[in-house]
Design an enzyme around this catalytic site. Structure first.
Site, PDB file in Angstrom:
ATOM      1  N   ASP A 286      13.859  29.036  -6.775  1.00  0.00           N
ATOM      2  CA  ASP A 286      14.428  28.572  -5.511  1.00  0.00           C
ATOM      3  C   ASP A 286      15.424  29.618  -5.014  1.00  0.00           C
ATOM      4  O   ASP A 286      16.224  30.147  -5.783  1.00  0.00           O
ATOM      5  CB  ASP A 286      15.122  27.229  -5.689  1.00  0.00           C
ATOM      6  CG  ASP A 286      15.501  26.578  -4.365  1.00  0.00           C
ATOM      7  OD1 ASP A 286      14.891  26.933  -3.342  1.00  0.00           O
ATOM      8  OD2 ASP A 286      16.402  25.720  -4.367  1.00  0.00           O
TER       9      ASP A 286
ATOM     10  N   SER B  85      21.877  27.389  -9.424  1.00  0.00           N
ATOM     11  CA  SER B  85      21.390  26.217 -10.154  1.00  0.00           C
ATOM     12  C   SER B  85      22.087  26.186 -11.503  1.00  0.00           C
ATOM     13  O   SER B  85      23.310  26.146 -11.550  1.00  0.00           O
ATOM     14  CB  SER B  85      19.865  26.285 -10.284  1.00  0.00           C
ATOM     15  OG  SER B  85      19.360  25.134 -10.934  1.00  0.00           O
TER      16      SER B  85
ATOM     17  N   HIS C 118      21.931  23.000  -7.242  1.00  0.00           N
ATOM     18  CA  HIS C 118      21.046  21.891  -7.577  1.00  0.00           C
ATOM     19  C   HIS C 118      21.836  20.837  -8.344  1.00  0.00           C
ATOM     20  O   HIS C 118      22.448  21.119  -9.375  1.00  0.00           O
ATOM     21  CB  HIS C 118      19.871  22.385  -8.422  1.00  0.00           C
ATOM     22  CG  HIS C 118      18.991  23.342  -7.690  1.00  0.00           C
ATOM     23  ND1 HIS C 118      18.261  24.334  -8.314  1.00  0.00           N
ATOM     24  CD2 HIS C 118      18.732  23.473  -6.364  1.00  0.00           C
ATOM     25  CE1 HIS C 118      17.581  25.020  -7.412  1.00  0.00           C
ATOM     26  NE2 HIS C 118      17.858  24.513  -6.224  1.00  0.00           N
TER      27      HIS C 118
END
Length: 347
Positions: free
Chosen positions: A131, A12, A39
């Site tokens: 995540d 991310s 992301h």
């Protein structure tokens, strides 16, 4: 026996630099296919495949739905689509968000573990929140290898720290050492895949990401792996189930939105803030209207009525101030709890 030839990477914040460091040193003859989720903003085009192709020697692209998997290539999840791995091909679908993300790292990792079991290598890099943790757990359950970037060198260490906390990680390494390990693993024969039958939880959650069930099938399957709670989904306000009993605590709604505990709490807090600001807006409108009515009463020389409207406006003004204070104190408390919890959790 095949090697660990399915490499899934999740990152991310700070991910571009980390991905460049890995991809830039992978050889053209690596005996593996590489799948990446970073992301991304849903409403903007991504040039990540071009960047990765330019810094390294492997071709990179956003795959299309149903595209066959080829070794020696990098596949990058496109914005606002999950990238899922099936036997021999990929799915690119707009399934429900997981931990507020689409594409989601957990969805990719879980699908790869389901399709290729012990042939999978899962890699979690720099990023916010957690995540990738649940997906890396799925990789391990199916006999795959778990690699995490050393959080001490990660630009944003939260994702790596969470993975280390909740997953029995095989390798925690600085970025410079990960490419060599991936090449070595790709040439290393894997354990017998039959030794790791796909769990019901992984099977069902993979199907949820692909959205290939009707309503009856969906509810039946979620009931099979979860326990219905009294909570509602912060995304769609639907019923929500707690999935399993292992850590990290996590939830799914009847639509398919998925949350770990930290993200779920964050979403609840955001919804409360939105509701309170809506209340402030409605009350401020009423304050303004009450004062307008007070002025009208004065114009008609109705002083008693004008005073009542003005008193009502002052009372509402006080209540608005209280709500604003609740909002501000609420955020301060949230930051304090988060900081204290982080300090108490085992590293």
């Amino acid at each position: 026996m095949p090697g660990h030839d399915i490499i899934v990477i999740g990152t991310s914040a700070g991910g571009l630099k980390a991905l460049g460091a890995i991809v830039g040193t992978l050889p053209t003859d690596i005996d593996a296919a590489i799948f990446i989720v970073q992301h991304l903003a849903a409403d903007k085009p991504s040039i990540l495949p071009k960047i990765l192709a330019d810094v390294g020697s492997l071709p990179a692209s956003h795959p299309s739905d149903g595209e066959p998997i080829q070794k020696g290539r990098i596949y990058v999840a496109p914005p606002d689509y999950h990238l899922l791995v099936n036997q021999g091909s990929m799915r690119v679908v707009r399934g429900p968000q997981e931990n507020r993300f689409r594409p989601a790292i957990d969805a990719l990792f879980r699908s790869a573990a389901r399709a290729y079991g012990s042939r999978v290598v899962g890699v979690v890099l720099t990023g916010y929140l957690d995540d990738g943790t649940v997906g890396l757990q799925a990789v391990k359950k199916q006999g795959g290898v778990a690699i995490v970037q050393d959080p001490k060198e990660a630009e944003y260490p939260s994702m790596a720290t969470s993975a280390l906390r909740y997953v029995k990680v095989d390798h925690c390494l600085p970025l410079a050492e990960i490419p060599h390990l991936l090449v070595r693993l790709s040439n290393q024969p894997v354990a017998e895949e039959e030794a790791y039958p796909v769990s019901e939880e992984i099977e069902i959650e993979s199907k949820i990401a692909e959205q290939q069930m009707n309503t009856q099938e969906f509810l039946k399957n979620v009931e099979a792996i979860g326990t219905r709670t009294t909570y509602t989904c912060p995304e769609c306000n639907g019923s929500i189930w707690q999935i399993g009993k292992s850590e990290p605590l996590r939830f799914r709604c009847h639509i398919g939105h998925s949350f770990t505990a930290d993200v779920f709490l964050s979403e609840q807090t955001q919804n409360i803030e939105n509701a309170l600001w809506s209340a402030v807006r409605a009350m401020e409108e009423k304050v303004t209207f009450s004062r307008q009515m007070s002025e009208r009463m004065k114009n008609y020389n109705l002083q008693s009525a004008a005073a009542k409207y003005e008193d009502h406006a002052k009372s509402l003004d006080g209540e608005v101030s209280l709500i604003r204070e609740i909002i501000l104190k609420g955020f301060a408390t949230k930051r304090t709890i988060a900081a204290e919890t982080e300090e108490e959790l085992p590293k």
